[in-house]
Write a protein that holds these residues in place. Structure first.
Motif, PDB file in Angstrom:
ATOM      1  N   CYS A 139      47.671  38.191  52.370  1.00  0.00           N
ATOM      2  CA  CYS A 139      46.878  39.400  52.073  1.00  0.00           C
ATOM      3  C   CYS A 139      46.585  39.493  50.573  1.00  0.00           C
ATOM      4  O   CYS A 139      45.505  39.929  50.174  1.00  0.00           O
ATOM      5  CB  CYS A 139      47.615  40.653  52.549  1.00  0.00           C
ATOM      6  SG  CYS A 139      47.639  40.855  54.348  1.00  0.00           S
ATOM      7  N   THR A 140      47.528  39.066  49.764  1.00  0.00           N
ATOM      8  CA  THR A 140      47.326  39.049  48.316  1.00  0.00           C
ATOM      9  C   THR A 140      46.213  38.080  47.943  1.00  0.00           C
ATOM     10  O   THR A 140      45.325  38.411  47.144  1.00  0.00           O
ATOM     11  CB  THR A 140      48.633  38.675  47.588  1.00  0.00           C
ATOM     12  OG1 THR A 140      49.661  39.608  47.985  1.00  0.00           O
ATOM     13  CG2 THR A 140      48.475  38.702  46.087  1.00  0.00           C
ATOM     14  N   ALA A 141      46.232  36.883  48.530  1.00  0.00           N
ATOM     15  CA  ALA A 141      45.185  35.894  48.252  1.00  0.00           C
ATOM     16  C   ALA A 141      43.810  36.431  48.639  1.00  0.00           C
ATOM     17  O   ALA A 141      42.851  36.333  47.858  1.00  0.00           O
ATOM     18  CB  ALA A 141      45.483  34.596  49.004  1.00  0.00           C
ATOM     19  N   VAL A 142      43.711  37.025  49.808  1.00  0.00           N
ATOM     20  CA  VAL A 142      42.426  37.568  50.267  1.00  0.00           C
ATOM     21  C   VAL A 142      41.987  38.732  49.376  1.00  0.00           C
ATOM     22  O   VAL A 142      40.806  38.851  49.035  1.00  0.00           O
ATOM     23  CB  VAL A 142      42.504  37.993  51.746  1.00  0.00           C
ATOM     24  CG1 VAL A 142      41.228  38.703  52.184  1.00  0.00           C
ATOM     25  CG2 VAL A 142      42.759  36.772  52.634  1.00  0.00           C
ATOM     26  N   SER A 143      42.924  39.567  48.963  1.00  0.00           N
ATOM     27  CA  SER A 143      42.591  40.691  48.084  1.00  0.00           C
ATOM     28  C   SER A 143      42.082  40.208  46.733  1.00  0.00           C
ATOM     29  O   SER A 143      41.218  40.848  46.123  1.00  0.00           O
ATOM     30  CB  SER A 143      43.809  41.601  47.894  1.00  0.00           C
ATOM     31  OG  SER A 143      44.159  42.205  49.115  1.00  0.00           O
ATOM     32  N   ALA A 144      42.594  39.072  46.266  1.00  0.00           N
ATOM     33  CA  ALA A 144      42.087  38.496  45.018  1.00  0.00           C
ATOM     34  C   ALA A 144      40.630  38.075  45.196  1.00  0.00           C
ATOM     35  O   ALA A 144      39.783  38.353  44.342  1.00  0.00           O
ATOM     36  CB  ALA A 144      42.943  37.305  44.592  1.00  0.00           C
ATOM     37  N   ILE A 145      40.323  37.436  46.307  1.00  0.00           N
ATOM     38  CA  ILE A 145      38.939  37.028  46.581  1.00  0.00           C
ATOM     39  C   ILE A 145      38.030  38.244  46.661  1.00  0.00           C
ATOM     40  O   ILE A 145      36.939  38.253  46.104  1.00  0.00           O
ATOM     41  CB  ILE A 145      38.856  36.199  47.882  1.00  0.00           C
ATOM     42  CG1 ILE A 145      39.501  34.835  47.658  1.00  0.00           C
ATOM     43  CG2 ILE A 145      37.411  36.057  48.355  1.00  0.00           C
ATOM     44  CD1 ILE A 145      39.716  34.023  48.918  1.00  0.00           C
ATOM     45  N   ASN A 146      38.500  39.277  47.346  1.00  0.00           N
ATOM     46  CA  ASN A 146      37.668  40.468  47.557  1.00  0.00           C
ATOM     47  C   ASN A 146      37.692  41.451  46.393  1.00  0.00           C
ATOM     48  O   ASN A 146      36.973  42.438  46.401  1.00  0.00           O
ATOM     49  CB  ASN A 146      38.089  41.168  48.851  1.00  0.00           C
ATOM     50  CG  ASN A 146      37.782  40.333  50.077  1.00  0.00           C
ATOM     51  OD1 ASN A 146      36.891  39.478  50.062  1.00  0.00           O
ATOM     52  ND2 ASN A 146      38.519  40.562  51.144  1.00  0.00           N
TER      53      ASN A 146
END
Length: 182
Positions: free
Chosen positions: A121-128
């Motif tokens: 979720c952290t990785a995806v939040s960085a992208i978004n």
């Protein structure tokens, strides 16, 4: 399987991305599940078909449950990142006091170790680009004892997968434009 297909598809000007893909595939600070789940969640977050296809192939060692959880992280954060980033950006603080009224059950029951799901979720939040979600998930990871180096590794994976997807999409657009002009 390796990420060689993606690396070969990158143009010469994106050599750094190719090298970063290679070094991140060999990353050892994360478990294989954490690493390949971060790759897969990031691929689904960017949504570029060639990137998804090749990373799914590279992440073949993930269990079906981990694959589903990584995709779930990308799905739930696509919603949450927009919602919480909006609350953060809006001047009217009253919105932050209202219940979200959005289903987020997968966060409580992701089907894999909670720490792995939080990392994805952290990785995806960085992208978004959602600072609120980055802070919330990073806080959960730190409470669970994850090191800053491990968290950084997942963010590095997200950054490179995002950049690879953008370059490949731009190259595809350029090739489509050249074909149409011919």
């Amino acid at each position: 399987m390796s990420l060689d297909t993606l690396r070969r598809a990158l143009p010469a000007y994106a050599k750094d991305l190719s090298l970063n893909l290679s070094s991140l595939a060999n990353e050892t600070t994360l478990t294989d599940q954490q690493k390949w789940g971060a790759f897969l969640a990031s691929a689904f977050a960017v949504g570029q078909p060639a990137v998804i296809r090749e990373i799914e192939n590279a992440a073949a060692s993930l269990s079906d449950e981990a694959k589903t959880a990584a995709k779930s992280a990308a799905a739930i954060m696509a919603m949450n990142n927009v919602y919480y980033r909006s609350l953060h950006l809006m001047q009217n603080a009253e919105y932050r006091t209202l219940p979200a009224k959005l289903r987020m059950n997968v966060i409580a029951n992701p089907g894999v170790e909670k720490i792995d799901f939080e990392l994805w979720c952290t990785a995806v939040s960085a992208i978004n680009g959602c600072g609120m979600c980055l802070d919330a998930h990073e806080g959960e990871l730190r409470k669970a004892g994850m090191s800053t180096t491990n968290i950084q590794a997942a963010i590095r994976i997200a950054a490179v997968v995002n950049a690879v997807a953008h370059v490949l999409a731009a190259e595809e657009a350029t090739q489509s434009g050249e074909a149409a002009a011919a």
